[in-house]
Design an enzyme around this catalytic site. Structure first.
Site, PDB file in Angstrom:
ATOM      1  N   CYS A  60      -2.569 -28.311   9.272  1.00  0.00           N
ATOM      2  CA  CYS A  60      -1.648 -27.385   8.587  1.00  0.00           C
ATOM      3  C   CYS A  60      -0.247 -27.377   9.199  1.00  0.00           C
ATOM      4  CB  CYS A  60      -2.232 -25.981   8.585  1.00  0.00           C
ATOM      5  SG  CYS A  60      -3.882 -25.965   7.861  1.00  0.00           S
TER       6      CYS A  60
ATOM      7  N   HIS B 166       3.145 -21.224   7.700  1.00  0.00           N
ATOM      8  CA  HIS B 166       2.049 -21.844   6.946  1.00  0.00           C
ATOM      9  C   HIS B 166       1.322 -20.743   6.164  1.00  0.00           C
ATOM     10  CE1 HIS B 166      -1.626 -23.730   5.914  1.00  0.00           C
ATOM     11  NE2 HIS B 166      -2.338 -23.175   6.873  1.00  0.00           N
TER      12      HIS B 166
ATOM     13  N   ASN C 123      -4.502 -21.830   0.319  1.00  0.00           N
ATOM     14  CA  ASN C 123      -4.097 -22.579   1.517  1.00  0.00           C
ATOM     15  C   ASN C 123      -4.172 -24.069   1.190  1.00  0.00           C
ATOM     16  OD1 ASN C 123      -3.982 -23.942   3.943  1.00  0.00           O
ATOM     17  ND2 ASN C 123      -5.322 -22.515   5.043  1.00  0.00           N
TER      18      ASN C 123
END
Ligand code: UT7
Length: 327
Positions: free
Chosen positions: A115, A252, A282
């Protein structure tokens, strides 16, 4: 930091058409819309079609960039694709994107920092250009997380989605974008988030059966809310700047509660924080370019605004950069 000579000149993004809502997940696992929204902030996510892979998504994001900014990428001399869900172990998804774009004589590599991938990718593009070795670098963050999501595990399947974003970084010594960076790795905590066996030779059904994201969500959550504020403090110190000078914070998009907690800890307003998780979930390496592109399309970000981008996750790793918006 060395004076940067690299400028971000264009952005593009793409998400697959198919929408998976929280109500859809209620039919797969023991969960409900209210739990997912209150614990994560996510309402829905996009899912790649059966024959759509990471290079297809990254390619579409680059096409969007070219169309909107009237840019050619024929003379790009490096393609960096940030992903942990590449089409194959080899060739890289960057190789496949290069072929789809018909670009000749460009380097092409995949970069896996989970990520934190996209912020690592931008950092590498700046390093390659500022060193004088490259002139035009395409950074693509693209993921097909749905292909490695365990739809029997309610603690992970509610989080992940598919999508991609791309930025073009070009040589410009007079008006560079890059101000500072901070990188960190804590591999000793890697067991908290990983993907099981990988194989590129399997069909989709076999892949679904073997390759899965495994996460200790609570541990990753605790780590992020305590580590990220410390990393942000180091990043600001490297830039010799304060949070008051940041127009936008782009963490993020893992979980809205986590973002709220980080904002509280660093005393930064949520109203000036950009995230892409409400409709996309996500998307790992893609969350940051997707969040920025949503804000660009809403005319929120102005030229010369300062943005603090902060990726964190599997590794466990984190990468933050401060940029001036130059598009
Ligand atoms: O992008 C990479 C980095 N990843 C992350 O940043 C993820 C970070 N972690 C998270 O986002 C959160 O930890 C989760 C969303 C994964 C979980 O939220 P949580 O508030 O930490 O829940 P929890 O794991 O502490 O579980 C609380 C309860 C448990 O039930 P009991 O043991 O209290 O009875 C879980 O079994 O919630 C239960 N639960 C669910 N209930 C309904 C877990 N998942 C679900 C679900 N629906 N989907």
């Amino acid at each position: 930091m060395h004076q940067s000579k690299a400028k971000i000149t264009a952005i593009g993004s793409y998400v697959p058409e198919q929408i998976m809502t929280n109500q859809h997940l209620e039919k797969l696992v023991d969960t409900n819309d209210e739990w997912i929204i209150s614990r994560t902030g996510i309402s829905e996510r996009r899912i790649a079609s059966k024959h759509e892979y990471t290079s297809d998504i990254g390619y579409q994001a680059v096409l969007d960039l070219m169309k909107r900014y009237n840019k050619t990428v024929d003379d790009v001399d490096m393609i960096i694709t940030c992903t942990f869900t590449p089409d194959f172990k080899t060739p890289s998804s960057a190789n496949l994107i290069q072929a789809k774009l018909g670009i000749q004589q460009a380097g092409a590599i995949d970069l896996n920092a989970a990520c934190a991938g996209f912020t690592y990718g931008l950092h590498m593009a700046n390093a390659l250009i500022t060193s004088g070795l490259h002139k035009k670098v395409l950074v693509v963050g693209a993921e097909t997380l749905s292909k490695v999501t365990d739809y029997a595990d309610r603690s992970t399947c509610i989080l992940f989605g598919d999508g991609g974003g791309a930025m073009l970084v070009e040589y410009d010594e007079h008006n560079p974008s890059f101000i500072a960076y901070h990188l960190d790795s804590e591999g000793e905590k890697s067991h908290n988030l990983y993907v099981t066996s990988l194989s590129s030779t399997m069909n989709e059904e076999q892949l679904q059966a073997t390759e899965k994201i495994v996460q200790n969500g609570r541990e990753v959550y605790k780590w992020a809310v305590s580590s990220v504020p410390k990393g942000i403090a180091s990043l600001l110190q490297n830039a010799n700047m304060t949070l008051n000078q940041m127009n936008w914070f782009v963490p993020h998009s893992a979980n809205l509660r986590m973002i709220e907690s980080i904002c509280e800890r660093i005393h930064f307003p949520l109203a000036h924080t950009l995230y892409s998780l409400v409709h996309y979930g996500n998307t790992s390496s893609a969350t940051i370019p997707l969040a920025i592109d949503l804000a660009v399309k809403e005319n929120k970000i102005k030229r010369d605004d300062h943005l603090l981008l902060y990726g964190f996750g599997g590794g466990l790793t984190q990468a933050g950069i401060i940029i001036k918006w130059t598009i």
